[in-house]
Write a protein that holds these residues in place. Structure first.
Motif, PDB file in Angstrom:
ATOM      1  N   MET A   1       0.820  -1.208   0.000  1.00 57.00           N
ATOM      2  CA  MET A   1       0.000   0.000   0.000  1.00 57.00           C
ATOM      3  C   MET A   1       0.853   1.256   0.000  1.00 57.00           C
ATOM      4  O   MET A   1       0.511   2.255  -0.646  1.00 57.00           O
ATOM      5  CB  MET A   1      -0.935   0.001   1.210  1.00 57.00           C
ATOM      6  CG  MET A   1      -2.129  -0.931   1.063  1.00 57.00           C
ATOM      7  SD  MET A   1      -3.384  -0.680   2.338  1.00 57.00           S
ATOM      8  CE  MET A   1      -3.943   0.983   1.969  1.00 57.00           C
ATOM      9  N   LYS A   2       1.965   1.222   0.729  1.00 55.89           N
ATOM     10  CA  LYS A   2       2.863   2.377   0.733  1.00 55.89           C
ATOM     11  C   LYS A   2       3.473   2.603  -0.645  1.00 55.89           C
ATOM     12  O   LYS A   2       3.665   3.747  -1.071  1.00 55.89           O
ATOM     13  CB  LYS A   2       3.978   2.161   1.759  1.00 55.89           C
ATOM     14  CG  LYS A   2       3.521   2.190   3.211  1.00 55.89           C
ATOM     15  CD  LYS A   2       3.252   3.594   3.714  1.00 55.89           C
ATOM     16  CE  LYS A   2       4.542   4.331   3.996  1.00 55.89           C
ATOM     17  NZ  LYS A   2       4.308   5.628   4.683  1.00 55.89           N
ATOM     18  N   GLU A   3       3.754   1.515  -1.338  1.00 55.42           N
ATOM     19  CA  GLU A   3       4.382   1.615  -2.662  1.00 55.42           C
ATOM     20  C   GLU A   3       3.397   2.065  -3.726  1.00 55.42           C
ATOM     21  O   GLU A   3       3.756   2.821  -4.635  1.00 55.42           O
ATOM     22  CB  GLU A   3       4.983   0.263  -3.041  1.00 55.42           C
ATOM     23  CG  GLU A   3       5.776   0.294  -4.337  1.00 55.42           C
ATOM     24  CD  GLU A   3       6.474  -1.016  -4.630  1.00 55.42           C
ATOM     25  OE1 GLU A   3       6.937  -1.204  -5.774  1.00 55.42           O
ATOM     26  OE2 GLU A   3       6.561  -1.865  -3.705  1.00 55.42           O
ATOM     27  N   GLY A   4       2.161   1.615  -3.627  1.00 57.32           N
ATOM     28  CA  GLY A   4       1.161   1.966  -4.638  1.00 57.32           C
ATOM     29  C   GLY A   4      -0.181   2.303  -4.028  1.00 57.32           C
ATOM     30  O   GLY A   4      -1.150   1.551  -4.204  1.00 57.32           O
ATOM     31  N   PRO A   5      -0.290   3.413  -3.301  1.00 61.28           N
ATOM     32  CA  PRO A   5      -1.541   3.718  -2.589  1.00 61.28           C
ATOM     33  C   PRO A   5      -2.736   3.946  -3.510  1.00 61.28           C
ATOM     34  O   PRO A   5      -3.855   3.569  -3.169  1.00 61.28           O
ATOM     35  CB  PRO A   5      -1.201   4.982  -1.789  1.00 61.28           C
ATOM     36  CG  PRO A   5      -0.026   5.593  -2.488  1.00 61.28           C
ATOM     37  CD  PRO A   5       0.752   4.434  -3.050  1.00 61.28           C
ATOM     38  N   HIS A   6      -2.519   4.558  -4.669  1.00 59.73           N
ATOM     39  CA  HIS A   6      -3.645   4.849  -5.556  1.00 59.73           C
ATOM     40  C   HIS A   6      -4.322   3.560  -6.025  1.00 59.73           C
ATOM     41  O   HIS A   6      -5.552   3.447  -6.008  1.00 59.73           O
ATOM     42  CB  HIS A   6      -3.177   5.673  -6.761  1.00 59.73           C
ATOM     43  CG  HIS A   6      -2.707   7.047  -6.409  1.00 59.73           C
ATOM     44  ND1 HIS A   6      -1.463   7.277  -5.842  1.00 59.73           N
ATOM     45  CD2 HIS A   6      -3.296   8.261  -6.535  1.00 59.73           C
ATOM     46  CE1 HIS A   6      -1.312   8.580  -5.636  1.00 59.73           C
ATOM     47  NE2 HIS A   6      -2.417   9.197  -6.042  1.00 59.73           N
ATOM     48  N   GLY A   7      -3.519   2.600  -6.449  1.00 68.08           N
ATOM     49  CA  GLY A   7      -4.081   1.338  -6.904  1.00 68.08           C
ATOM     50  C   GLY A   7      -4.815   0.603  -5.805  1.00 68.08           C
ATOM     51  O   GLY A   7      -5.855  -0.034  -6.040  1.00 68.08           O
ATOM     52  N   HIS A   8      -4.309   0.690  -4.584  1.00 65.33           N
ATOM     53  CA  HIS A   8      -4.947  -0.008  -3.483  1.00 65.33           C
ATOM     54  C   HIS A   8      -6.231   0.685  -3.036  1.00 65.33           C
ATOM     55  O   HIS A   8      -7.176   0.015  -2.592  1.00 65.33           O
ATOM     56  CB  HIS A   8      -3.969  -0.152  -2.309  1.00 65.33           C
ATOM     57  CG  HIS A   8      -3.000  -1.277  -2.493  1.00 65.33           C
ATOM     58  ND1 HIS A   8      -1.868  -1.165  -3.269  1.00 65.33           N
ATOM     59  CD2 HIS A   8      -3.019  -2.554  -2.034  1.00 65.33           C
ATOM     60  CE1 HIS A   8      -1.222  -2.321  -3.259  1.00 65.33           C
ATOM     61  NE2 HIS A   8      -1.891  -3.172  -2.528  1.00 65.33           N
ATOM     62  N   VAL A   9      -6.299   2.005  -3.128  1.00 63.58           N
ATOM     63  CA  VAL A   9      -7.544   2.704  -2.824  1.00 63.58           C
ATOM     64  C   VAL A   9      -8.631   2.278  -3.819  1.00 63.58           C
ATOM     65  O   VAL A   9      -9.785   2.019  -3.434  1.00 63.58           O
ATOM     66  CB  VAL A   9      -7.345   4.231  -2.845  1.00 63.58           C
ATOM     67  CG1 VAL A   9      -8.688   4.969  -2.835  1.00 63.58           C
ATOM     68  CG2 VAL A   9      -6.509   4.673  -1.648  1.00 63.58           C
ATOM     69  N   LYS A  10      -8.263   2.151  -5.090  1.00 65.13           N
ATOM     70  CA  LYS A  10      -9.233   1.686  -6.089  1.00 65.13           C
ATOM     71  C   LYS A  10      -9.623   0.235  -5.838  1.00 65.13           C
ATOM     72  O   LYS A  10     -10.793  -0.152  -6.005  1.00 65.13           O
ATOM     73  CB  LYS A  10      -8.645   1.865  -7.494  1.00 65.13           C
ATOM     74  CG  LYS A  10      -8.575   3.328  -7.933  1.00 65.13           C
ATOM     75  CD  LYS A  10      -8.139   3.484  -9.368  1.00 65.13           C
ATOM     76  CE  LYS A  10      -6.645   3.341  -9.531  1.00 65.13           C
ATOM     77  NZ  LYS A  10      -6.193   3.689 -10.910  1.00 65.13           N
ATOM     78  N   ARG A  11      -8.657  -0.577  -5.430  1.00 65.21           N
ATOM     79  CA  ARG A  11      -8.957  -1.979  -5.121  1.00 65.21           C
ATOM     80  C   ARG A  11      -9.912  -2.089  -3.943  1.00 65.21           C
ATOM     81  O   ARG A  11     -10.838  -2.906  -3.948  1.00 65.21           O
ATOM     82  CB  ARG A  11      -7.650  -2.722  -4.822  1.00 65.21           C
ATOM     83  CG  ARG A  11      -7.808  -4.203  -4.573  1.00 65.21           C
ATOM     84  CD  ARG A  11      -6.475  -4.828  -4.226  1.00 65.21           C
ATOM     85  NE  ARG A  11      -6.619  -6.243  -3.913  1.00 65.21           N
ATOM     86  CZ  ARG A  11      -5.655  -6.992  -3.384  1.00 65.21           C
ATOM     87  NH1 ARG A  11      -4.465  -6.455  -3.122  1.00 65.21           N
ATOM     88  NH2 ARG A  11      -5.872  -8.273  -3.122  1.00 65.21           N
ATOM     89  N   LEU A  12      -9.699  -1.263  -2.927  1.00 67.72           N
ATOM     90  CA  LEU A  12     -10.594  -1.248  -1.775  1.00 67.72           C
ATOM     91  C   LEU A  12     -12.009  -0.836  -2.181  1.00 67.72           C
ATOM     92  O   LEU A  12     -12.998  -1.435  -1.735  1.00 67.72           O
ATOM     93  CB  LEU A  12     -10.055  -0.292  -0.708  1.00 67.72           C
ATOM     94  CG  LEU A  12      -8.936  -0.832   0.163  1.00 67.72           C
ATOM     95  CD1 LEU A  12      -8.227   0.315   0.890  1.00 67.72           C
ATOM     96  CD2 LEU A  12      -9.485  -1.831   1.181  1.00 67.72           C
ATOM     97  N   ALA A  13     -12.112   0.177  -3.027  1.00 59.06           N
ATOM     98  CA  ALA A  13     -13.426   0.637  -3.481  1.00 59.06           C
ATOM     99  C   ALA A  13     -14.163  -0.483  -4.213  1.00 59.06           C
ATOM    100  O   ALA A  13     -15.366  -0.695  -4.005  1.00 59.06           O
ATOM    101  CB  ALA A  13     -13.278   1.864  -4.368  1.00 59.06           C
ATOM    102  N   ASP A  14     -13.462  -1.202  -5.064  1.00 59.73           N
ATOM    103  CA  ASP A  14     -14.079  -2.315  -5.794  1.00 59.73           C
ATOM    104  C   ASP A  14     -14.534  -3.408  -4.825  1.00 59.73           C
ATOM    105  O   ASP A  14     -15.647  -3.932  -4.934  1.00 59.73           O
ATOM    106  CB  ASP A  14     -13.091  -2.901  -6.807  1.00 59.73           C
ATOM    107  CG  ASP A  14     -12.789  -1.951  -7.957  1.00 59.73           C
ATOM    108  OD1 ASP A  14     -13.592  -1.025  -8.189  1.00 59.73           O
ATOM    109  OD2 ASP A  14     -11.754  -2.146  -8.624  1.00 59.73           O
ATOM    110  N   PHE A  15     -13.677  -3.756  -3.879  1.00 58.97           N
ATOM    111  CA  PHE A  15     -13.993  -4.818  -2.926  1.00 58.97           C
ATOM    112  C   PHE A  15     -15.206  -4.468  -2.075  1.00 58.97           C
ATOM    113  O   PHE A  15     -16.046  -5.325  -1.778  1.00 58.97           O
ATOM    114  CB  PHE A  15     -12.784  -5.088  -2.022  1.00 58.97           C
ATOM    115  CG  PHE A  15     -13.034  -6.070  -0.919  1.00 58.97           C
ATOM    116  CD1 PHE A  15     -13.154  -7.423  -1.187  1.00 58.97           C
ATOM    117  CD2 PHE A  15     -13.169  -5.640   0.399  1.00 58.97           C
ATOM    118  CE1 PHE A  15     -13.407  -8.338  -0.165  1.00 58.97           C
ATOM    119  CE2 PHE A  15     -13.409  -6.547   1.418  1.00 58.97           C
ATOM    120  CZ  PHE A  15     -13.531  -7.897   1.135  1.00 58.97           C
ATOM    121  N   LEU A  16     -15.331  -3.206  -1.687  1.00 60.61           N
ATOM    122  CA  LEU A  16     -16.413  -2.770  -0.804  1.00 60.61           C
ATOM    123  C   LEU A  16     -17.705  -2.452  -1.556  1.00 60.61           C
ATOM    124  O   LEU A  16     -18.705  -2.082  -0.945  1.00 60.61           O
ATOM    125  CB  LEU A  16     -15.972  -1.554   0.007  1.00 60.61           C
ATOM    126  CG  LEU A  16     -14.776  -1.790   0.931  1.00 60.61           C
ATOM    127  CD1 LEU A  16     -14.363  -0.504   1.618  1.00 60.61           C
ATOM    128  CD2 LEU A  16     -15.083  -2.869   1.965  1.00 60.61           C
TER     129      LEU A  16
END
Length: 329
Positions: A232-247
């Protein structure tokens, strides 16, 4: 040695516990605590008496809803950061046009996203949470096997954040020494390392905590998302989008174009949150200073406090305990 604060936060004191908890404690294995005088082993993990009181109350009374979302971490694994991100993510439509009024500017992530066992159920009174609008966002440090049965049965979403055990250990050592009273003094690094490697740490063993949720993420990928702090520290933008999809609240094309993702990443960054007055001089509703939760948040900071040999010791323990689990350090 990290400085101590004058007195323990009220949720860590060993008074005001239920009769059920008080009757149970003598039957449980116990060891020296990192913050409180003792840790007790309950359902395979180590917990302070006051927190055990909260866990028992959760198990007996909390009723999960299918729309609930849980942030789950071992202590000092990036909890504050993940709370801020998920709060922003789920409330982005509400505050998109009024960022100057965003609750994160004046309230701690720990008050906006409460811990079940550390805040909502830490006293004798059982809270009524039925009036909270969905999706309800909660946090917990409780291992999977000890979650309230309603959480396991409800179909709600669980987001687990895993952090490198060496950084987690060093952060936990600093945090514990901030909470210990001046009378008891700080705990030496070596003593904490011995306990950590034996599995005797708050909500430990660390390896069982991580493996429990990792296994569930493989069995129920639609319900349990297992994330790594370093990724998440390395790629926060991608993980924020991944979280949005998951939720179930993915970003619309317009949001992807107008910088919504970047705004969430920026607002929830360590630098942004740590500079807010509420997080520099404020106190949580439980009485704890918010600055205790903002130290560095850096990857690899363990090297500034531990020798190579100490780091290798943790690595050996984790490799032994996690062998065959498929969970990489």
């Amino acid at each position: 040695m990290a400085p101590s604060q004058p007195s323990q936060a009220k949720y860590l004191r060993e008074d005001d516990i239920s009769r059920k908890c008080r009757d149970l404690l003598p039957s449980l294995p116990h060891e020296k605590g990192w913050i409180t005088p003792s840790l007790h082993q309950y359902q395979g993990f180590w917990v302070a008496p006051k927190l055990l009181n909260g866990i028992l109350a959760c198990q007996d009374n909390f009723q999960a809803q299918k729309t609930d979302i849980f942030i789950i971490t071992a202590p000092k694994s990036g909890t504050t950061w993940l709370k801020a991100i998920l709060f922003c993510l789920l409330n982005r439509a509400k505050y998109s046009g009024s960022m100057q009024q965003h609750p994160l500017l004046t309230q701690s992530p720990h008050d906006l996203v409460p811990f079940l066992e550390l805040k909502l159920y830490f006293g004798q009174e059982i809270p009524n949470l039925t009036s909270l609008p969905p999706p309800r966002l909660f946090a917990t440090h409780v291992p999977y096997q000890s979650l309230p049965q309603s959480v396991k049965d409800s179909g709600c979403k669980l987001v687990y954040l895993y952090r490198n055990p060496k950084d987690t250990f060093v952060s936990l050592w600093h945090f514990a020494n901030k909470l210990r009273s001046k009378e008891t003094g700080g705990m030496p690094l070596g003593e904490c390392l011995d306990a950590f490697c034996q599995g005797v740490s708050p909500f430990g063993p660390f390896w069982d905590h991580a493996q429990g949720y990792h296994n569930m993420s493989l069995e129920m990928p639609d319900r349990v998302l297992f994330l790594r702090y370093e990724d998440m520290k390395e790629g926060p933008h991608g993980h924020v989008k991944r979280l949005a999809d998951f939720l179930g609240c993915p970003f619309a094309e317009e949001e992807l174009r107008d910088g919504t993702v970047d705004g969430i990443v920026r607002m929830c960054s360590f630098d942004s949150l740590s500079m807010l007055e509420v997080n520099k001089s404020g106190k949580l509703s439980t009485g704890q200073e918010t600055k205790s939760y903002f130290r560095k948040g850096e990857v690899g900071d363990w090297m500034n406090y531990m020798s190579v040999e100490m780091g290798e010791r943790i690595d050996r323990v984790m490799q032994e305990k996690m062998h065959g689990s498929g969970l990489k350090l």
